[in-house]
Design a protein around this motif. Sequence first.
Motif, mmCIF file in Angstrom:
data_model
loop_
_atom_site.group_PDB
_atom_site.id
_atom_site.type_symbol
_atom_site.label_atom_id
_atom_site.label_comp_id
_atom_site.label_asym_id
_atom_site.label_seq_id
_atom_site.Cartn_x
_atom_site.Cartn_y
_atom_site.Cartn_z
ATOM 1 N N TYR A 165 -8.134 26.900 -44.431
ATOM 2 C CA TYR A 165 -7.556 26.692 -45.755
ATOM 3 C C TYR A 165 -8.611 26.144 -46.721
ATOM 4 C CZ TYR A 165 -3.002 27.811 -43.921
ATOM 5 O OH TYR A 165 -1.956 28.486 -43.360
ATOM 6 N N CYS A 166 -9.605 25.439 -46.165
ATOM 7 C CA CYS A 166 -10.714 24.957 -47.008
ATOM 8 C C CYS A 166 -11.554 26.126 -47.497
ATOM 9 C CB CYS A 166 -11.586 23.974 -46.222
ATOM 10 S SG CYS A 166 -12.198 24.643 -44.669
ATOM 11 N N VAL A 167 -11.753 27.131 -46.625
ATOM 12 C CA VAL A 167 -12.572 28.288 -47.005
ATOM 13 C C VAL A 167 -11.935 28.983 -48.200
ATOM 14 C CG1 VAL A 167 -13.509 30.505 -46.239
ATOM 15 C CG2 VAL A 167 -13.385 28.580 -44.623
ATOM 16 N N GLU A 168 -10.612 29.189 -48.128
ATOM 17 C CA GLU A 168 -9.958 29.853 -49.259
ATOM 18 C C GLU A 168 -9.777 28.898 -50.439
ATOM 19 O OE1 GLU A 168 -6.393 31.235 -47.094
ATOM 20 O OE2 GLU A 168 -5.217 29.850 -48.305
ATOM 21 N N GLY A 169 -9.715 27.604 -50.175
ATOM 22 C CA GLY A 169 -9.457 26.623 -51.230
ATOM 23 C C GLY A 169 -10.671 26.298 -52.083
ATOM 24 N N CYS A 170 -11.884 26.522 -51.545
ATOM 25 C CA CYS A 170 -13.093 26.223 -52.321
ATOM 26 C C CYS A 170 -13.385 27.389 -53.258
ATOM 27 C CB CYS A 170 -14.300 26.001 -51.411
ATOM 28 S SG CYS A 170 -15.859 25.989 -52.348
ATOM 29 N N PRO A 171 -13.402 27.164 -54.574
ATOM 30 C CA PRO A 171 -13.632 28.274 -55.499
ATOM 31 C C PRO A 171 -15.081 28.767 -55.464
ATOM 32 C CG PRO A 171 -13.521 26.197 -56.691
ATOM 33 C CD PRO A 171 -13.199 25.881 -55.259
ATOM 34 N N TYR A 172 -15.989 27.983 -54.893
ATOM 35 C CA TYR A 172 -17.400 28.383 -54.811
ATOM 36 C C TYR A 172 -17.703 29.053 -53.466
ATOM 37 C CZ TYR A 172 -17.575 25.333 -58.836
ATOM 38 O OH TYR A 172 -17.339 24.767 -60.066
ATOM 39 N N LYS A 173 -16.716 29.103 -52.589
ATOM 40 C CA LYS A 173 -16.842 29.682 -51.247
ATOM 41 C C LYS A 173 -18.033 29.074 -50.503
ATOM 42 C CE LYS A 173 -13.048 31.770 -51.597
ATOM 43 N NZ LYS A 173 -12.584 30.856 -52.621
ATOM 44 N N LYS A 174 -18.032 27.754 -50.473
ATOM 45 C CA LYS A 174 -19.122 27.033 -49.830
ATOM 46 C C LYS A 174 -18.689 26.350 -48.537
ATOM 47 C CE LYS A 174 -22.881 28.119 -51.741
ATOM 48 N NZ LYS A 174 -23.921 28.739 -50.863
ATOM 49 N N VAL A 175 -17.542 26.793 -47.985
ATOM 50 C CA VAL A 175 -17.188 26.401 -46.620
ATOM 51 C C VAL A 175 -17.174 27.686 -45.810
ATOM 52 C CG1 VAL A 175 -15.615 25.115 -45.134
ATOM 53 C CG2 VAL A 175 -15.662 24.638 -47.585
ATOM 54 N N TYR A 176 -17.731 27.620 -44.589
ATOM 55 C CA TYR A 176 -17.894 28.823 -43.772
ATOM 56 C C TYR A 176 -17.221 28.616 -42.426
ATOM 57 C CZ TYR A 176 -21.471 29.367 -47.280
ATOM 58 O OH TYR A 176 -22.116 29.457 -48.480
ATOM 59 N N TYR A 177 -16.586 29.665 -41.944
ATOM 60 C CA TYR A 177 -15.933 29.572 -40.634
ATOM 61 C C TYR A 177 -16.918 29.945 -39.535
ATOM 62 C CZ TYR A 177 -12.800 30.297 -36.743
ATOM 63 O OH TYR A 177 -12.205 30.221 -35.518
ATOM 64 N N ASN A 178 -17.009 29.103 -38.531
ATOM 65 C CA ASN A 178 -17.859 29.384 -37.382
ATOM 66 C C ASN A 178 -16.969 29.903 -36.255
ATOM 67 O OD1 ASN A 178 -19.329 29.218 -34.966
ATOM 68 N ND2 ASN A 178 -20.644 27.613 -35.807
ATOM 69 N N ALA A 179 -17.048 31.213 -36.001
ATOM 70 C CA ALA A 179 -16.156 31.845 -35.031
ATOM 71 C C ALA A 179 -16.539 31.492 -33.593
ATOM 72 C CB ALA A 179 -16.146 33.363 -35.229
ATOM 73 N N THR A 180 -17.720 30.940 -33.397
ATOM 74 C CA THR A 180 -18.114 30.518 -32.047
ATOM 75 C C THR A 180 -17.595 29.105 -31.764
ATOM 76 O OG1 THR A 180 -20.091 31.872 -32.242
ATOM 77 C CG2 THR A 180 -20.075 30.238 -30.483
ATOM 78 N N GLN A 181 -17.809 28.215 -32.725
ATOM 79 C CA GLN A 181 -17.324 26.835 -32.546
ATOM 80 C C GLN A 181 -15.824 26.734 -32.838
ATOM 81 O OE1 GLN A 181 -19.699 24.730 -31.524
ATOM 82 N NE2 GLN A 181 -21.267 26.302 -31.819
ATOM 83 N N LYS A 182 -15.281 27.707 -33.543
ATOM 84 C CA LYS A 182 -13.879 27.719 -33.968
ATOM 85 C C LYS A 182 -13.538 26.567 -34.922
ATOM 86 C CE LYS A 182 -12.372 30.597 -30.264
ATOM 87 N NZ LYS A 182 -13.258 31.676 -30.757
ATOM 88 N N THR A 183 -14.524 26.205 -35.720
ATOM 89 C CA THR A 183 -14.289 25.214 -36.769
ATOM 90 C C THR A 183 -14.995 25.696 -38.034
ATOM 91 O OG1 THR A 183 -16.252 23.982 -36.107
ATOM 92 C CG2 THR A 183 -14.149 23.216 -35.217
ATOM 93 N N SER A 184 -14.670 25.079 -39.154
ATOM 94 C CA SER A 184 -15.348 25.406 -40.397
ATOM 95 C C SER A 184 -16.508 24.439 -40.595
ATOM 96 C CB SER A 184 -14.371 25.321 -41.561
ATOM 97 O OG SER A 184 -13.360 26.298 -41.375
ATOM 98 N N GLU A 185 -17.543 24.925 -41.281
ATOM 99 C CA GLU A 185 -18.760 24.131 -41.465
ATOM 100 C C GLU A 185 -19.273 24.305 -42.889
ATOM 101 O OE1 GLU A 185 -20.264 24.537 -36.839
ATOM 102 O OE2 GLU A 185 -21.353 25.638 -38.373
ATOM 103 N N LYS A 186 -20.079 23.355 -43.327
ATOM 104 C CA LYS A 186 -20.570 23.413 -44.699
ATOM 105 C C LYS A 186 -21.799 22.543 -44.895
ATOM 106 C CE LYS A 186 -18.495 21.020 -47.872
ATOM 107 N NZ LYS A 186 -19.534 19.997 -48.023
ATOM 108 N N CYS A 187 -22.381 22.676 -46.084
ATOM 109 C CA CYS A 187 -23.516 21.847 -46.517
ATOM 110 C C CYS A 187 -23.180 20.368 -46.354
ATOM 111 C CB CYS A 187 -23.812 22.157 -47.990
ATOM 112 S SG CYS A 187 -24.810 20.920 -48.850
#
Lengths: 274, 354
Positions: free
Chosen positions: B188-210
């Motif tokens: 929900y963070c990935v879609e919620g950030c208007p700058y698209k600066k959260v990324y989903y890590n399909a290996t760790q199964k969590t979202s990650e960011k700067c």
Amino acid sequence: MSKRGGMRTAATAATIIVCFVLLAASVGPAMVSARPANQIPVESVSADAQPQDPTSEAWDTVPAVGVPMASAPSSVPNASETSVESIRVQSARTEKRLYLRLSWADGTADRNVSGPRRFADALAVQVPVNTSARPPISMGSDRNLVNVWYWSADGKTEELLAGGPGTTTKFEESAVETETTYDDGRWTVVMSRELESSAENRTPFAVENNVDVAFAVWNGSEMERSGRKSVSEWYHFPFGPGPQGPPYESILWTIAGLAIVGVALVTVKAVQKN
Amino acid sequence: MSTDNDATTEQVDLAEGIDHQVAMVMDLNKCIGCQTCTVACKSLWTEGGGRDYMYWNNVETKPGKGYPRDWEDSGGGWKSSEHNERKPGEIPSQEDYGDAWEFNHEEILYNGSDEPLRPDSDPEWGPNWDEDRGAGEYPNSYYFYLPRICNHCTHPSCVEACPRKAMYKREEDGIVLIDQERCRGYRYCVEGCPYKKVYYNATQKTSEKCIFCYPRIEGEGPDGETFAPACAEDCPPQLRLVGFLDDEEGPIHKLVNEYEVALPLHPEYQTQPNVYYIPPFAPPQHSEDGESVDVERIPRNYLEELFGERVHDALDTIEKERDKVNRGGESELLDMLTDTNPARKYRLEVFDDE
Ligand code: SF4
Ligand code: SF4
């Protein structure tokens, strides 16, 4: 018409009505369903019959309950857009373990979360930690915790503890075993756990009261996850006194019937007076 | 300065419960699109482990579709400056991000193949696919580079979007982080950030960011030294200033709050970013025979689309200060924009004694 004749007619009518009510009370529940409302009957099976296997013949004789599912109330976007409308639930026990076999239609088996828009199909079973009090249906509350058995089609089963939405935390080691099949557009998942529990906050099933249970399903290809899910109402395992638990429906039918008789008799009396 | 300290303190609008707010100013007039920042970030934080497709720092050509493709049309952020209702957003597709391509290095470098060097897959999009394309027609085409990281926003809609409260804004410096223990990969963070600066890590199964290189700014580097984020320190033209928005003696506060020449990207998303940009100037347009004409090359309305209405005043202010210097005058503003002293560009220890 003479007064006495009127009395006799009224008495006959009342007798006929009482007979009808008793008949209805006995036949009625059978017509609706053969068991009390929201009950998941637990059949005894032998461990040799391999109930952990979703395709085991052990399940052929275990009655199935059709459980209606609806979108969970949730604040996440599009929470009301869910796709699974019902699931079939069966339950069995051996001397040691409690088994649940859950099955539902889903046109796509979403096992791989390989990309940012992919979500796995998933299933959750929720039971209260304290089986003598019914927690809020949406994942309990901080005073009334729930255990959640969460299976996701990407291959993992987690045993979670929750006290309200968004609060799940994992048990260090899951005591829940899961086996699944996907066949002909249907998931079938068997989850089991030992009846006894000595671990803190792990629901005990070796109890003398009914145990509440609720279900949730997510369809991954519809991007269902988190609070966007199809959920059931509370159901229960009839572990309480009596072989089938309290027969609510029969009681209700009888009460309704007797009320009709009461009304009929009062009406007859009133008619006679005039 | 010190006499009106109290008045200026009130002007610095920090998020609730935050002691200080890290901030960055990037001068777009200096970016050469070399991607050193991108590589510095990638080799520190996003190599392997399901992170190959992620660029916590990316540099895109504007005008252009950006990374992920068309992120400016992907929704998210807030409906108004009241910050009580979020805008719906979408999770970009893998195609819009582009994959991390594998190349035929093996065949060419070791097996003597004379094929051209190329990706093993047959990609149709990827980061910087439209690099240097820009817009406009010869001889008046134009483009500039836009480096982007997470803005560590004052009103982060990513944090608000998470149903598990797995995201938070650090109290000490306002850095926006994802608690990897609490995150369950719902995105929900990935879609919620208007700058698209959260990324989903399909290996760790969590979202990650700067993470704004927080171990570096905390002095976890070699010899316990404090470093600015790698994207800033490694930038050849040193176009980034790093510090705290509420450090009133620092250039960031002056550029953002006093001169108002450093502007957030897409202020209309209402997340109140803490990364600010000095908008780009370009040479004027040319006539067909190569004479300069008095028409701006980068259309003002395009810059307004990116940086909001305040871009006009910002450009005018800089222009005025430049004229002043051209006439032999002094300009604190231009001194700040041309300063090469790292001690003044990176002010990360000013609140250490608190
Ligand atoms: S840029 Fe996006 S991810 Fe970063 S704080 Fe702002 S809303 Fe959150
Ligand atoms: S390192 Fe500096 S000049 Fe190079 S792309 Fe990044 S911001 Fe631009």
